[in-house]
Design a protein around this motif. Sequence first.
Motif, PDB file in Angstrom:
ATOM      1  N   ASN A   1      39.711  49.065  43.493  1.00 21.30           N
ATOM      2  CA  ASN A   1      39.849  49.149  44.955  1.00 21.30           C
ATOM      3  C   ASN A   1      38.988  48.090  45.656  1.00 21.30           C
ATOM      4  O   ASN A   1      38.401  48.348  46.700  1.00 21.30           O
ATOM      5  N   ILE A   2      38.898  46.919  45.059  1.00 23.30           N
ATOM      6  CA  ILE A   2      38.131  45.804  45.614  1.00 23.30           C
ATOM      7  C   ILE A   2      39.092  44.877  46.346  1.00 23.30           C
ATOM      8  O   ILE A   2      40.078  44.411  45.762  1.00 23.30           O
ATOM      9  N   THR A   3      38.791  44.612  47.614  1.00 27.27           N
ATOM     10  CA  THR A   3      39.640  43.717  48.392  1.00 27.27           C
ATOM     11  C   THR A   3      38.866  42.556  49.024  1.00 27.27           C
ATOM     12  O   THR A   3      39.472  41.588  49.447  1.00 27.27           O
ATOM     13  N   THR A   4      37.540  42.661  49.103  1.00 29.12           N
ATOM     14  CA  THR A   4      36.747  41.605  49.742  1.00 29.12           C
ATOM     15  C   THR A   4      35.699  41.045  48.782  1.00 29.12           C
ATOM     16  O   THR A   4      35.351  41.674  47.779  1.00 29.12           O
TER      17      THR A   4
ATOM     18  N   LEU B   1      33.394  42.954  45.856  1.00 27.15           N
ATOM     19  CA  LEU B   1      33.275  42.425  44.501  1.00 27.15           C
ATOM     20  C   LEU B   1      31.804  42.229  44.128  1.00 27.15           C
ATOM     21  O   LEU B   1      31.369  42.615  43.045  1.00 27.15           O
ATOM     22  N   GLY B   2      31.046  41.666  45.049  1.00 30.15           N
ATOM     23  CA  GLY B   2      29.650  41.362  44.789  1.00 30.15           C
ATOM     24  C   GLY B   2      28.737  42.571  44.737  1.00 30.15           C
ATOM     25  O   GLY B   2      27.624  42.484  44.206  1.00 30.15           O
TER      26      GLY B   2
ATOM     27  N   ASP C   1      34.461  26.136  55.338  1.00 33.27           N
ATOM     28  CA  ASP C   1      33.620  25.974  56.529  1.00 33.27           C
ATOM     29  C   ASP C   1      33.295  27.294  57.228  1.00 33.27           C
ATOM     30  O   ASP C   1      32.729  27.288  58.317  1.00 33.27           O
ATOM     31  N   LYS C   2      33.622  28.395  56.620  1.00 31.08           N
ATOM     32  CA  LYS C   2      33.387  29.702  57.236  1.00 31.08           C
ATOM     33  C   LYS C   2      31.919  30.101  57.093  1.00 31.08           C
ATOM     34  O   LYS C   2      31.265  29.785  56.092  1.00 31.08           O
ATOM     35  N   PRO C   3      31.375  30.823  58.077  1.00 40.94           N
ATOM     36  CA  PRO C   3      29.994  31.314  57.954  1.00 40.94           C
ATOM     37  C   PRO C   3      29.900  32.407  56.880  1.00 40.94           C
ATOM     38  O   PRO C   3      30.891  33.085  56.571  1.00 40.94           O
ATOM     39  N   LEU C   4      28.714  32.569  56.301  1.00 42.65           N
ATOM     40  CA  LEU C   4      28.519  33.550  55.229  1.00 42.65           C
ATOM     41  C   LEU C   4      28.942  34.955  55.627  1.00 42.65           C
ATOM     42  O   LEU C   4      29.543  35.674  54.825  1.00 42.65           O
ATOM     43  N   ALA C   5      28.625  35.369  56.839  1.00 42.86           N
ATOM     44  CA  ALA C   5      28.996  36.722  57.280  1.00 42.86           C
ATOM     45  C   ALA C   5      30.505  36.916  57.218  1.00 42.86           C
ATOM     46  O   ALA C   5      30.982  37.984  56.846  1.00 42.86           O
TER      47      ALA C   5
ATOM     48  N   ASP D   1      33.343  39.165  54.027  1.00 41.42           N
ATOM     49  CA  ASP D   1      34.469  40.053  54.309  1.00 41.42           C
ATOM     50  C   ASP D   1      35.827  39.392  54.092  1.00 41.42           C
ATOM     51  O   ASP D   1      36.869  39.974  54.399  1.00 41.42           O
ATOM     52  N   ALA D   2      35.800  38.196  53.511  1.00 36.33           N
ATOM     53  CA  ALA D   2      37.048  37.499  53.188  1.00 36.33           C
ATOM     54  C   ALA D   2      37.674  38.125  51.941  1.00 36.33           C
ATOM     55  O   ALA D   2      36.990  38.752  51.137  1.00 36.33           O
ATOM     56  N   PRO D   3      38.969  37.943  51.773  1.00 37.41           N
ATOM     57  CA  PRO D   3      39.621  38.472  50.563  1.00 37.41           C
ATOM     58  C   PRO D   3      39.084  37.778  49.312  1.00 37.41           C
ATOM     59  O   PRO D   3      38.646  36.630  49.371  1.00 37.41           O
ATOM     60  N   VAL D   4      39.117  38.484  48.199  1.00 38.93           N
ATOM     61  CA  VAL D   4      38.566  37.923  46.955  1.00 38.93           C
ATOM     62  C   VAL D   4      39.284  36.651  46.524  1.00 38.93           C
ATOM     63  O   VAL D   4      38.680  35.800  45.878  1.00 38.93           O
TER      64      VAL D   4
END
Length: 68
Positions: free
Chosen positions: A44-47, A51-52, A14-18, A22-25
């Motif tokens: 060094n990818i954390t979000t 990743l995208g 239910d989180k907004p796209l923005a 920035d959420a963890p992978v």
Amino acid sequence: MGDIASKLDKAYEDKPLAELADAPVDALQGVSASDAQHLKDAFNITTIRELGTNKYFLWAQAIAKLAD
């Protein structure tokens, strides 16, 4: 993109796209905490955003699409 909620861990559906960017992978369905650690160690990818937008992943995606 279809139903994005089905691509996410339940806690992030239910989180907004923005906020998702920035959420963890490991907020992505099927990505474990261990997978996330491997991405961090290797690239060094954390979000999800990192990743995208990672150049190596984008290059690989472009090559795969052109090969089809």
